[in-house]
Design an enzyme around this catalytic site. Structure first.
Site, mmCIF file in Angstrom:
data_model
loop_
_atom_site.group_PDB
_atom_site.id
_atom_site.type_symbol
_atom_site.label_atom_id
_atom_site.label_comp_id
_atom_site.label_asym_id
_atom_site.label_seq_id
_atom_site.Cartn_x
_atom_site.Cartn_y
_atom_site.Cartn_z
ATOM 1 N N LYS A 275 46.809 36.899 49.415
ATOM 2 C CA LYS A 275 48.079 36.292 48.970
ATOM 3 C C LYS A 275 48.619 35.333 50.030
ATOM 4 O O LYS A 275 49.238 34.330 49.717
ATOM 5 C CB LYS A 275 49.104 37.384 48.653
ATOM 6 C CG LYS A 275 48.801 38.159 47.368
ATOM 7 C CD LYS A 275 49.063 37.326 46.109
ATOM 8 C CE LYS A 275 48.877 38.151 44.851
ATOM 9 N NZ LYS A 275 49.137 37.414 43.611
ATOM 10 N N TYR B 10 44.496 42.456 49.954
ATOM 11 C CA TYR B 10 45.451 41.799 49.044
ATOM 12 C C TYR B 10 46.389 40.891 49.833
ATOM 13 O O TYR B 10 46.623 39.731 49.478
ATOM 14 C CB TYR B 10 46.230 42.889 48.297
ATOM 15 C CG TYR B 10 47.419 42.428 47.488
ATOM 16 C CD1 TYR B 10 47.254 41.969 46.184
ATOM 17 C CD2 TYR B 10 48.713 42.488 48.012
ATOM 18 C CE1 TYR B 10 48.348 41.566 45.425
ATOM 19 C CE2 TYR B 10 49.809 42.087 47.271
ATOM 20 C CZ TYR B 10 49.627 41.629 45.978
ATOM 21 O OH TYR B 10 50.724 41.220 45.232
HETATM 22 N N1 LIG Z 1 54.728 43.872 39.850
HETATM 23 C C1 LIG Z 1 55.434 43.498 40.920
HETATM 24 O O1 LIG Z 1 56.507 44.050 41.199
HETATM 25 C C2 LIG Z 1 54.916 42.394 41.815
HETATM 26 C C3 LIG Z 1 55.365 42.333 43.136
HETATM 27 C C4 LIG Z 1 54.879 41.326 43.951
HETATM 28 C C5 LIG Z 1 53.989 40.391 43.472
HETATM 29 N N2 LIG Z 1 53.566 40.463 42.186
HETATM 30 C C6 LIG Z 1 52.610 39.446 41.694
HETATM 31 O O2 LIG Z 1 53.012 39.022 40.419
HETATM 32 C C7 LIG Z 1 51.869 38.856 39.571
HETATM 33 C C8 LIG Z 1 52.000 39.746 38.348
HETATM 34 O O3 LIG Z 1 52.183 41.088 38.776
HETATM 35 P P1 LIG Z 1 51.771 42.317 37.816
HETATM 36 O O4 LIG Z 1 52.104 43.543 38.574
HETATM 37 O O5 LIG Z 1 52.295 42.086 36.468
HETATM 38 O O6 LIG Z 1 50.165 42.092 37.816
HETATM 39 P P2 LIG Z 1 49.012 43.148 37.482
HETATM 40 O O7 LIG Z 1 49.465 44.043 36.394
HETATM 41 O O8 LIG Z 1 48.540 43.777 38.749
HETATM 42 O O9 LIG Z 1 47.848 42.177 36.997
HETATM 43 C C9 LIG Z 1 48.077 41.146 36.055
HETATM 44 C C10 LIG Z 1 46.836 40.888 35.250
HETATM 45 O O10 LIG Z 1 45.777 40.388 36.063
HETATM 46 C C11 LIG Z 1 44.623 40.437 35.241
HETATM 47 N N3 LIG Z 1 43.391 40.575 36.015
HETATM 48 C C12 LIG Z 1 43.063 41.523 36.923
HETATM 49 N N4 LIG Z 1 41.789 41.351 37.332
HETATM 50 C C13 LIG Z 1 41.309 40.261 36.663
HETATM 51 C C14 LIG Z 1 40.055 39.578 36.636
HETATM 52 N N5 LIG Z 1 39.009 39.983 37.361
HETATM 53 N N6 LIG Z 1 39.934 38.499 35.832
HETATM 54 C C15 LIG Z 1 40.965 38.075 35.069
HETATM 55 N N7 LIG Z 1 42.165 38.673 35.040
HETATM 56 C C16 LIG Z 1 42.338 39.760 35.832
HETATM 57 C C17 LIG Z 1 44.775 41.655 34.331
HETATM 58 O O11 LIG Z 1 44.582 41.222 32.989
HETATM 59 P P3 LIG Z 1 44.003 42.254 31.851
HETATM 60 O O12 LIG Z 1 45.036 43.355 31.775
HETATM 61 O O13 LIG Z 1 43.901 41.429 30.641
HETATM 62 O O14 LIG Z 1 42.662 42.746 32.356
HETATM 63 C C18 LIG Z 1 46.214 42.110 34.598
HETATM 64 O O15 LIG Z 1 46.923 42.467 33.435
HETATM 65 C C19 LIG Z 1 50.645 39.161 40.434
HETATM 66 O O16 LIG Z 1 50.109 37.970 40.940
HETATM 67 C C20 LIG Z 1 51.209 40.026 41.544
HETATM 68 O O17 LIG Z 1 50.478 39.940 42.759
HETATM 69 C C21 LIG Z 1 53.998 41.455 41.350
#
Ligand SMILES: NC(=O)c1ccc[n+]([C@@H]2O[C@H](COP(=O)([O-])OP(=O)(O)OC[C@H]3O[C@@H](n4cnc5c(N)ncnc54)[C@H](OP(=O)(O)O)[C@@H]3O)[C@@H](O)[C@H]2O)c1
Length: 249
Positions: free
Chosen positions: A160, A156
């Site tokens: 990234k 990952y």
């Molecule tokens: N959460 C945090 O605190 C945090 C921290 C640092 C960075 N980020 C970044 O911020 C963004 C959002 O974070 P998050 O935690 O909300 O993300 P997440 O829940 O891990 O994933 C977001 C969405 O990605 C989609 N996804 C996964 N595999 C896929 C595939 N093969 N094809 C198409 N879609 C796919 C899924 O959609 P479906 O549910 O519809 O399958 C999932 O709901 C990400 O890029 C993450 O790296 C988040």
């Protein structure tokens, strides 16, 4: 974000829009006056519910399903989104995978899976977006962990980091018509299956000694989408974690 309707008349595509940060970004866009194409892979019901909420906020919405693990699918998605909505002004590359995997277990398959989904799919989407040859803005969601080393999520982390570099490359390649920036969240939401205890246990890892909110992330995304003189920038929403140079855990 206090200004209302700063993105009125714009149409955005958000990948992974049904849940978690993608949902928050979608609703913030709707509140700012934008129309939204919501992409989802598995979360059809959640995406429909988010679209309904965005609609109540005044947005026109469209729903598109796609698996983006093959990067070219992301280009197809952008083309479909532009065709369905009639125009596309904004792109938020939010969809991502986040699997625990240490260095010793980082096989080429694991690395390539992450690179395809977390770096190349956003790149293909961005290229298709820029190929429209019209003014626009892209935000790539990266991660504050790219500033140092996260030994629990090595594939990952590598992917990234690639997206971080791609953000600079694409900012140059797509100028002057399309701006490309990144938001790097730190501790915002716990990973799937974890609760706030996960965030509490890690908050010491940033100088502000706290975890952030979805609003902090959506404010950053909206700022970069509307900041007409800003490109190639990464905005860390991480309590200063990127200053620490230490490791998670
Ligand atoms: N959460 C945090 O605190 C945090 C921290 C640092 C960075 N980020 C970044 O911020 C963004 C959002 O974070 P998050 O935690 O909300 O993300 P997440 O829940 O891990 O994933 C977001 C969405 O990605 C989609 N996804 C996964 N595999 C896929 C595939 N093969 N094809 C198409 N879609 C796919 C899924 O959609 P479906 O549910 O519809 O399958 C999932 O709901 C990400 O890029 C993450 O790296 C988040």
């Amino acid at each position: 974000m206090t200004d209302r309707l700063v993105l009125a008349g714009k149409t955005a595509l958000v990948t992974g829009a049904g849940r978690r940060l993608g949902r928050a970004v979608t609703l913030a866009l709707a509140r700012a006056g934008a129309n939204v194409v919501l992409h989802y892979r598995c979360s059809a019901a959640e995406a429909e519910a988010t679209a309904a909420e965005a609609h109540l906020l005044g947005a026109s919405t469209w729903l598109l399903q796609a698996d983006l693990s093959t990067p070219s699918a992301a280009a197809d998605l952008v083309e479909k989104a532009a065709a369905e909505a009639g125009r596309l002004d904004l792109l938020v590359n939010n969809a991502s995978i986040f699997h625990e995997c240490g260095f010793a277990d980082s096989t080429s398959e694991a690395v390539l899976e992450n690179v395809n989904m977390n770096a190349l799919a956003p790149m293909y989407a961005a290229r298709a977006f820029a190929a429209q040859q019209r003014p626009g803005a892209i935000v790539n969601m990266i991660d504050a962990m790219t500033a140092d080393y996260d030994r629990k999520h090595v594939p990952y982390h590598l992917a990234k980091r690639m997206l971080l570099t791609l953000t600079s490359i694409m900012a140059v390649e797509f100028a002057p018509l399309v701006r490309v920036n990144a938001v790097a969240p730190g501790l915002i939401l716990p990973p799937e299956g974890e609760d706030t205890a996960y965030l509490e246990a890690l908050k010491h890892s940033n100088p502000l000694n706290r975890y952030g909110s979805e609003d902090g992330v959506t404010d950053a995304v909206l700022y970069l989408l509307r900041a007409e003189f800003v490109t190639g920038q990464t905005l860390y929403v991480d309590g200063g974690r990127h200053l620490r140079g230490n490791m998670y855990g």
